[in-house]
Design an enzyme around this catalytic site. Sequence first.
Site, short mmCIF file in Angstrom:
data_model
loop_
_atom_site.label_atom_id
_atom_site.label_comp_id
_atom_site.label_asym_id
_atom_site.label_seq_id
_atom_site.Cartn_x
_atom_site.Cartn_y
_atom_site.Cartn_z
CB SER A 167 -10.78 13.24 61.61
OG SER A 167 -9.60 13.93 61.97
CE1 TYR A 176 -11.05 11.15 66.69
CE2 TYR A 176 -9.41 12.06 65.21
CZ TYR A 176 -10.67 12.10 65.77
OH TYR A 176 -11.55 13.10 65.40
#
Length: 269
Positions: free
Chosen positions: A155, A168
Site C-alpha cells: 500500500s 495497517y
Amino acid sequence: MPGRVQGKIALITGAARGQGRSHAVRLAEEGADIIAVDACVDYDSVGYAMATEADLDQTVKEVEALDRRIVSRVADVRDPAALAAAVAEGVDQLGGLDVVSVNAGICTVQPWDKVTPAIWQDTLDVCLTGAWNTVVAALPHLLARGSGSIVLTSSTAGIKGQPFLTPYVAAKHGVVGIMKSMANELAQKCIRVNTVHPTGVNTPLLAGLGGMDELIGLDPSTGGIFVNSLPIEFVEPRDISNAVLFLASDEAQYVTGLEMTVDAGCTNR
C-alpha cells in the site's frame, strides 16, 4: 494471439471480491488458470462486512465465463495448515503453480489510543502473518516448477507514515520486508518477488473505512499525506490488476525486489 500469462496457474488470496476478484479476472483474461482463496469470515475488530462464499462463487463464475479453469477454496490466511491444504488441492487439480498474488487484507481507521489489542492483532495476523503464510504455502510448488512470480500487495501505507492507520501501516511496511528478503533468498531459484503499492482503491474495503475525514478534521496538517498528485481521489481495482499482470508475466522476467507504486503520485508528495 496468446495471452500475457497464457498457460500459467495463479494463486490469489482475498479472491472473493475487490482487488482479489479483479486480479483473478484480469489474469484469466490473459490466459491464466486460477486458485482462488478467501476466508469468507467477519471480524469483530473490523467495522465492515467481509466477503462471503456467495462472493467467492461470483469470482468463479466470472473466471469460468472467460473459459479458464478455477479452483476455489474457503481458507483463512491466518491458518497455515488450512491454507497449505487449499493451495495443494488447487495445484493438484490444475497441475502446478506459477504466480502468487498475496492480496488478502483488512484495515481499520482510528487514532492510536483507540487501537485495541484485537485490532492490532487481527490486522497483523491477516496482513502480515497471513502474507508470510501464503508465501510459505506456495513456495514448494513454485520450487517444483523451477520459476515463478510472487506479488505481494502492500500500500502507500507501506511506504508513508499515514496517520490513523498504525496497525495497517506497520503490517504493510512488514510486507515490504518480506518481499525484500525473499527476493534475495529466491533469486537463484528464478523466483521473482515484488510488491505493488496502491493508493486508495474503489473497493468495499475503502468504502468501509469511515471516520477518516473526521480525524483529519481534528488535525488538518495530516490531510496532505493522503492526497494524490494526479487529480483523482482513488483508482479502480483493474488499475492494480494491470500491475499484478505485468509483474506476473514474462515481460517482467528480470524484475525482482521492486516496490511498484500504482498510487497516482501519492508517495511522491
